[in-house]
Design an enzyme around this catalytic site. Structure first.
Site, PDB file in Angstrom:
ATOM      1  CG  LEU A  49       2.671  12.131  18.886  1.00  0.00           C
ATOM      2  CD1 LEU A  49       3.492  12.887  19.438  1.00  0.00           C
ATOM      3  CD2 LEU A  49       3.493  10.701  18.804  1.00  0.00           C
ATOM      4  CE1 TYR A  53       8.180   7.358  23.045  1.00  0.00           C
ATOM      5  CE2 TYR A  53       6.573   8.629  24.150  1.00  0.00           C
ATOM      6  CZ  TYR A  53       6.135   7.508  23.435  1.00  0.00           C
ATOM      7  OH  TYR A  53       5.353   7.143  22.953  1.00  0.00           O
ATOM      8  CE  LYS A  98       7.161   9.584  20.300  1.00  0.00           C
ATOM      9  NZ  LYS A  98       5.787   8.826  19.682  1.00  0.00           N
ATOM     10  NE  ARG A 146       7.523  12.989  17.351  1.00  0.00           N
ATOM     11  CZ  ARG A 146       7.148  12.581  16.835  1.00  0.00           C
ATOM     12  NH1 ARG A 146       5.976  11.877  16.048  1.00  0.00           N
ATOM     13  NH2 ARG A 146       7.009  10.978  16.965  1.00  0.00           N
ATOM     14  CD  GLU A 204      -2.793   9.758  18.572  1.00  0.00           C
ATOM     15  OE1 GLU A 204      -1.774  10.189  18.081  1.00  0.00           O
ATOM     16  OE2 GLU A 204      -3.065  11.018  19.748  1.00  0.00           O
TER      17      GLU A 204
END
Length: 284
Positions: free
Chosen positions: A204, A33, A147, A52, A179
């Site tokens: 990511l 996504y 992702k 991305r 993260e």
């Protein structure tokens, strides 16, 4: 008026949208996504998000169903139909629909879903007051650079944050911050250096992260890519997080410990202003 969503080539009312139960996104989280911000009706950092998306699809061997130009056309049409001035566009691609089996099915078309959500982006009470975060163990898989829609570990982290009454959870592995549950983590050292973890499969590659780092370097601010510990973060002069939905968000407490004076600091405020100026300059 019903919100309009996009499902497999058609714009339909939200209430009429459906996906077969054999979709591999539902059965296996076999998909990816992306989320692009909308400010003043304009897509922000969008081509980087679409790049991305292309990379994530390639990493799990799903053919991108649209060109970049086609994605942009679909996004703009969805924004127009829903009259979104501020918020986001969500895009999801799964491997498609097939009888449940672990191996990739042959001859299936990807499932594509898109929708918008309205959210105040520019005027943010959270950005004014600053966000509190907690730290949690990083439970995720080894390819966090993709992702993926497989977000259970992030769901658990965000739920822990919600139960603690804070905005975000920073995930920790081997004593170092990787993260946030849905964001990139930054600190600013006492000498004014902006620090964020270097890219790898452990996290990511944030799009807002990349833009903020570029803006900081253009403003002749020092930027360093390296891992940092929870203890270093608590002792930092300032801290913040970035994402497409939060932009640049000051972090004022970590595990209840104030960062700096416990208020949004001057460098983070400047970075948020630089990002919003970039958004203002983005062509429609």
């Amino acid at each position: 008026m019903s919100r309009i969503v996009f499902v497999n080539g058609s714009f339909v009312p939200y209430e009429e949208a459906s996906i077969p139960i054999m979709d591999r996104g539902f059965l296996f989280a076999d998909g990816i996504y992306e989320v692009s911000a909308v400010i003043d009706g304009k897509l922000i950092d969008n081509e980087a998000h679409l790049a991305r998306l292309e990379r994530s699809l390639g990493e799990i061997s799903i053919k991108n169903p649209y060109t970049t130009a086609q994605w942009i056309e679909l996004e703009k049409e969805l924004i127009k139909r829903n009259n979104v001035r501020e918020g986001l566009v969500y895009m999801q691609v799964t491997r498609g629909v097939a009888e449940r089996d672990f191996a990739f099915p042959k001859g299936v078309e990807p499932t594509v879903v898109m929708f918008t959500q309205e959210k105040a982006m520019r005027a943010s009470s959270a950005a004014e007051a600053g966000a509190a975060v907690i730290t949690v163990e990083d439970l995720r898989w080894k390819r966090r650079d993709i992702k993926s829609v497989a977000l259970l570990a992030q769901v658990l982290a965000k739920q822990a944050a919600a139960e603690a009454g804070v905005a975000e959870a920073w995930m920790v592995e081997d004593g170092k911050v990787t993260e946030g549950g849905s964001s990139t983590s930054f600190i600013i050292t006492r000498d004014g250096t902006i620090v964020t973890r270097q890219l790898s499969n452990a996290l990511l590659p944030g799009i807002t992260r990349k833009t903020v780092m570029r803006l900081a370097e253009e403003a002749q601010l020092r930027v360093e890519e390296r891992a940092f510990s929870v203890e270093e973060a608590k002792a930092a002069a300032e801290a913040f997080l970035t994402s497409a939905t939060s932009l640049v968000m000051p972090v004022v407490t970590i595990d209840g410990h104030p960062v700096g004076d416990g208020k949004p600091g001057p460098l983070v405020k400047r970075l948020r202003e630089l990002y919003l100026a970039m958004a203002d300059a983005t062509p429609a």
